[in-house]
Design an enzyme around this catalytic site. Structure first.
Site, PDB file in Angstrom:
ATOM      1  N   GLN A 108       0.830  -1.207   0.000  1.00  0.00           N
ATOM      2  CA  GLN A 108       0.000   0.000   0.000  1.00  0.00           C
ATOM      3  C   GLN A 108       0.873   1.269   0.000  1.00  0.00           C
ATOM      4  O   GLN A 108       0.776   2.106  -0.884  1.00  0.00           O
ATOM      5  CB  GLN A 108      -0.897  -0.022   1.233  1.00  0.00           C
ATOM      6  CG  GLN A 108      -1.796   1.196   1.352  1.00  0.00           C
ATOM      7  CD  GLN A 108      -2.813   1.023   2.458  1.00  0.00           C
ATOM      8  OE1 GLN A 108      -3.642   0.114   2.416  1.00  0.00           O
ATOM      9  NE2 GLN A 108      -2.765   1.875   3.455  1.00  0.00           N
ATOM     10  N   THR A 109       1.767   1.368   0.998  1.00  0.00           N
ATOM     11  CA  THR A 109       2.513   2.612   1.219  1.00  0.00           C
ATOM     12  C   THR A 109       3.411   2.968   0.029  1.00  0.00           C
ATOM     13  O   THR A 109       4.025   2.096  -0.593  1.00  0.00           O
ATOM     14  CB  THR A 109       3.375   2.443   2.481  1.00  0.00           C
ATOM     15  OG1 THR A 109       2.518   1.999   3.525  1.00  0.00           O
ATOM     16  CG2 THR A 109       4.029   3.746   2.892  1.00  0.00           C
TER      17      THR A 109
ATOM     18  N   LYS B 117     -17.569   0.993   4.006  1.00  0.00           N
ATOM     19  CA  LYS B 117     -17.761   0.457   5.365  1.00  0.00           C
ATOM     20  C   LYS B 117     -17.142  -0.921   5.501  1.00  0.00           C
ATOM     21  O   LYS B 117     -16.496  -1.244   6.480  1.00  0.00           O
ATOM     22  CB  LYS B 117     -19.261   0.316   5.652  1.00  0.00           C
ATOM     23  CG  LYS B 117     -19.879   1.578   6.170  1.00  0.00           C
ATOM     24  CD  LYS B 117     -21.191   1.272   6.807  1.00  0.00           C
ATOM     25  CE  LYS B 117     -21.537   2.471   7.667  1.00  0.00           C
ATOM     26  NZ  LYS B 117     -22.673   2.322   8.471  1.00  0.00           N
TER      27      LYS B 117
ATOM     28  N   ARG C 175      -4.783  -5.118  12.905  1.00  0.00           N
ATOM     29  CA  ARG C 175      -4.563  -4.346  14.151  1.00  0.00           C
ATOM     30  C   ARG C 175      -4.667  -5.249  15.376  1.00  0.00           C
ATOM     31  O   ARG C 175      -3.894  -5.117  16.318  1.00  0.00           O
ATOM     32  CB  ARG C 175      -5.592  -3.211  14.250  1.00  0.00           C
ATOM     33  CG  ARG C 175      -5.184  -2.107  13.347  1.00  0.00           C
ATOM     34  CD  ARG C 175      -5.908  -0.814  13.526  1.00  0.00           C
ATOM     35  NE  ARG C 175      -5.560  -0.015  12.356  1.00  0.00           N
ATOM     36  CZ  ARG C 175      -6.367   0.779  11.700  1.00  0.00           C
ATOM     37  NH1 ARG C 175      -7.593   0.953  12.120  1.00  0.00           N
ATOM     38  NH2 ARG C 175      -5.951   1.441  10.645  1.00  0.00           N
TER      39      ARG C 175
ATOM     40  N   ARG D 270       8.813   0.751  39.119  1.00  0.00           N
ATOM     41  CA  ARG D 270       8.733   0.805  37.651  1.00  0.00           C
ATOM     42  C   ARG D 270       8.358  -0.563  37.071  1.00  0.00           C
ATOM     43  O   ARG D 270       7.483  -0.674  36.210  1.00  0.00           O
ATOM     44  CB  ARG D 270      10.085   1.241  37.067  1.00  0.00           C
ATOM     45  CG  ARG D 270      10.379   2.711  37.295  1.00  0.00           C
ATOM     46  CD  ARG D 270      11.880   2.939  37.377  1.00  0.00           C
ATOM     47  NE  ARG D 270      12.544   3.005  36.083  1.00  0.00           N
ATOM     48  CZ  ARG D 270      13.869   2.880  35.941  1.00  0.00           C
ATOM     49  NH1 ARG D 270      14.652   2.661  36.984  1.00  0.00           N
ATOM     50  NH2 ARG D 270      14.414   2.971  34.751  1.00  0.00           N
TER      51      ARG D 270
ATOM     52  N   GLU E  27       0.478  -0.088  10.292  1.00  0.00           N
ATOM     53  CA  GLU E  27      -0.943  -0.439  10.479  1.00  0.00           C
ATOM     54  C   GLU E  27      -1.739   0.707  11.112  1.00  0.00           C
ATOM     55  O   GLU E  27      -2.558   0.477  12.009  1.00  0.00           O
ATOM     56  CB  GLU E  27      -1.084  -1.693  11.356  1.00  0.00           C
ATOM     57  CG  GLU E  27      -0.862  -2.993  10.646  1.00  0.00           C
ATOM     58  CD  GLU E  27      -1.901  -3.286   9.570  1.00  0.00           C
ATOM     59  OE1 GLU E  27      -1.496  -3.573   8.445  1.00  0.00           O
ATOM     60  OE2 GLU E  27      -3.110  -3.204   9.868  1.00  0.00           O
TER      61      GLU E  27
END
Ligand SMILES: Cc1cc2nc3c(=O)[nH]c(=O)nc-3n(C[C@H](O)[C@H](O)[C@H](O)COP(=O)(O)OP(=O)(O)OC[C@H]3O[C@@H](n4cnc5c(N)ncnc54)[C@H](O)[C@@H]3O)c2cc1C
Length: 707
Positions: A169-170, A304, A314, A363, A454
């Site tokens: 894509q990119t 959609k 994701r 931590r 992503e």
């Protein structure tokens, strides 16, 4: 000082016996310290593993899969320097990634499980080697956007490994703004083909994993053009390489984009298309099709439905990031219980390690609570995704925007938190954490990339904010925003919780809800007040406020999911397991509200909702929780079941034998092995520079040095 003098001093410093290095042994060894730390656990670690993986059966599957792959790749012997720490050039790294990918891919294929979709950076079949994207992006995109016929053709090929897929894509000039992509796919009616071109420099495809040399096929996102008309971006399957000799097909230039901060086991690549031809049938045609005579038709819900396609990728990233953070914390926790430093070491008979320092365990435990929070939120979003899929199969798309918002928020929160927290884990290992053999730089740097790919995280926050603002403008609030009491909420509201009541998770949820409601309301009021400048400009102007609102809503979701997961733990689980997880829920919430280490803390107090006294109470509760949790630190990280081979860390092995392993690996480093073959002299350095240098010569820049 002469060498002899030094050895005299060293022998004086020695205590009792000597180990294999001829160095004195301390009163208590690191492996004994580790054993003692592990024995302090208040619960049965294996039971917590069952919760992490979902069932006792799932834990067994996970363990067996790792055992098989590590045996087949010969990586189980931890006395051997792992290959990646040897002298690897770009090609070696890629080859190593391919080998790891092949082992994990075949294991998944033979055993039909999804172990290697998540669980560690080392073997994970996503971005870290060239064979992962077939499953994570290539096939899911075909299944989402392909017709039944296309799915029937491409799925068996990709599933069986007969072709290797990627997702392109990119472009070098644009990534986030997908609608602006420039690659073209022009329909040639004469030959019934699409002609793919990179018409400008900025349209060169750049970044896709496995694109450089390893994928045979890819999904190219390109502008569909028929005649003079541009129909916008669509997905096309493009064969890149011949399956016979792996050469690029005509009109396609491919290559690697070079070394990255991490992920060097895969070949993120570039592609330049120059009249590359693909059959018309390679347009994924479920939601948009082109007929033989060039007629274009599209599904009314195309946008959609495509939206939903991003979610699966994701989901994998969210889960992976939780596991990778746990990996970094496993290394840092194990190191912390065997590392002795400073005045505590001087106390007689003390076995105190750096773990006993408040700042160290504060931590670590805070971040451990965040790793669990990330995992349980990812499980909740997984359920939301499954539910969405069921509904969409029946034509109901009503939960799409909600599920999309949840995934966008979690993707941004979990990855950013994991990247920051892994970096802190590295710092918690001091200087040794900076060594590649600590395993931490690879984890830190690969987590850094998850914030970008992503869906770049800040762009994700904008999408969450956009959902929230639409929700505020709706006639009635969406279900997940029903906690927002009124459009003017936030003015002069005070929290009345005090003392140990801050440990009640209901109270903590109330505090998180108040903060989110206030921030969302304020953002909405600001947007309304400056209406009329155009929606995009208006939102852009208020993006910082919108970001706070989006984070607050997402953190509420995370706390809710964490709490729900713990509440739903079966009654047959030992109570100690539920107790330790409840402490973690509380620690996660309280340290998010009031910790100098947490960037969002100010948003809980800036409206005067909590007083200074209440913040004091919260800190006292945090202190008690830390005391209770400290004995469980090792068990809380052991429960993720990382094998030594998959951690690839000299600091993080289960036995705690850190210094022995460090020296054992370091002596095997090629630079040391080669020098030891030359009387411990780094021959090139001596001959080319040092010999002249110490004699006062300036030397010439030799041809070799220039190269
Ligand atoms: C390790 C790795 C693997 C990758 N794998 C793949 C792959 O397999 N396939 C593929 O196609 N791509 C891949 N990518 C590319 C990746 O998807 C993009 O880099 C990512 O989507 C970000 O886009 P960008 O680089 O254009 O960043 P940009 O969008 O240029 O972002 C730069 C900055 O601008 C800001 N910004 C951008 N738009 C907005 C806006 N609207 N509002 C406010 N701020 C904005 C961002 O927040 C960011 O701070 C990979 C990248 C990496 C690092």
């Amino acid at each position: 000082m002469k060498g002899d003098d030094r050895s005299d001093n060293a022998s004086q410093a020695r205590g009792g016996g000597e180990d294999s290095h001829g160095v004195g042994k301390p009163a208590i060894t690191q492996t004994q310290m580790m054993e003692s730390a592990r024995n302090q656990a208040t619960f049965d670690t294996s039971k917590l593993s069952e919760i992490i993986f979902g069932s006792p059966e799932a834990v067994k599957i996970h363990k067996k899969a790792f055992q098989r792959v590590e045996e087949s790749t010969g990586t189980t012997d931890m006395s051997k320097l792992p290959a990646r720490y040897g002298n690897m050039n770009r090609e070696d790294m890629l080859l190593e990634g391919l080998r790891a990918g092949r082992a994990a891919f075949h294991d998944s294929l033979d055993n039909g499980d999804s172990t290697f979709r998540y669980h560690t950076q080392e073997w994970v079949l996503t971005n870290s080697n060239p064979l992962g994207l077939t499953e994570v992006l290539f096939r899911p995109m075909i299944e989402l956007q392909g017709t039944a016929e296309q799915i029937a053709y491409w799925t068996p090929l990709s599933r069986s490994g007969k072709i290797i897929g990627s997702y392109t894509q990119t472009e070098i000039g644009q990534g986030t703004f997908v609608a602006g992509l420039e690659t073209t796919a022009v329909f040639d009616k004469r030959t019934d083909e699409f002609v793919i071109n990179s018409p400008t420099l900025s349209s060169i495809k750049f970044w896709p994993g496995a694109l450089g040399y390893m994928s045979s096929h890819t999904i190219v996102i390109a502008r569909l053009i028929i005649g003079e008309k541009d129909y916008g971006v669509h997905a096309f399957i493009v064969q890149l390489r011949s399956l016979k000799d792996w050469k690029p097909l005509p009109g396609i230039e491919l290559g690697d984009i070079g070394l990255k901060m991490a992920y060097n086991g895969t070949d993120n690549g570039y592609a330049v298309f120059n009249n590359a031809r693909i059959p018309r049938s390679n347009l994924l045609m479920r939601f948009a099709s082109v007929s033989r005579d060039g007629a274009y038709t599209t599904h009314p819900l195309r946008e959609k439905l495509l939206y939903g396609g991003m979610l699966k990728g994701r989901l994998a990233i969210i889960r992976n990031s939780a596991f990778q953070l746990a990996q970094a914390l496993t290394i840092a926790t194990r190191y912390s219980v065997v590392r002795r430093q400073g005045h505590k070491q001087l106390q007689q008979n003390s076995v105190a390690s750096i773990m006993s320092y408040k700042l160290q365990h504060y931590r670590l435990l805070m971040l451990i609570s965040r790793a669990y929070a990330s995992l349980f939120a990812s499980l909740a979003s997984d359920s939301a995704y499954q539910e969405l899929q069921k509904q969409q199969a029946n034509g109901d798309h009503s939960s799409l925007s909600y599920t999309h918002m949840v995934m966008a928020g979690l993707k941004a929160w979990v990855t950013a938190n994991a990247a920051d927290a892994a970096e802190d884990a590295r710092k918690m290992c001091g200087g040794h954490g900076y060594l590649m053999i600590s395993g931490l730089p690879e984890i830190v740097n690969s987590l850094a990339a998850t914030c970008t790919f992503e869906g770049e995280n800040y762009v994700m926050w904008k999408q969450v904010a956009s959902y929230l603002m639409k929700g505020m403008a709706a006639r009635s609030l969406p279900k997940d925003m029903a906690y927002i009491p009124s459009p003017t909420y936030g003015k002069r509201v005070r929290c009345h919780v005090s003392g140990v009541d801050f440990l009640h998770v209901d109270n903590l949820l109330y505090i998180f809800q108040h903060r989110a409601a206030r921030l969302i309301t304020e953002a909405y009021q600001l947007l309304r007040a400056s209406r009329g400048k155009g929606a995009v400009q208006n939102e852009d102007r208020h993006d910082v406020v919108l970001l706070s609102a989006a984070k607050a809503h997402t953190e509420l979701y995370i706390l809710q999911s964490f709490r729900e997961h713990v509440t739903s733990i079966s009654g047959s689980m030992p109570t100690e397991v539920k107790a330790v997880l409840t402490r973690l829920v509380r620690l996660f919430a309280l340290t998010t509200i009031a910790s100098p280490l947490c960037s969002s803390s100010a948003s809980f107090v800036e409206d005067g909702f909590l007083t200074l006294n209440q913040l004091g109470d919260i800190r006292t509760n945090i202190d008690h929780l830390l005391e209770e949790l400290q004995p469980d630190a090792i068990a809380l990280t052991d429960a993720w079941e990382f094998t030594d081979a998959s951690l690839t860390s000299a600091l993080g092995c289960k036995d705690g034998d850190v210094y022995e392993r460090m020296m054992c690996w370091i002596r095997q480093l090629p630079i040391n092995v080669h020098a030891s073959e030359n009387d411990s002299v780094f021959r090139d350095g001596w001959e080319e520079v040092i010999r002249d240098f110490i004699a006062g010569g300036r030397g010439n820049v030799t041809e070799k040095a220039r190269l």
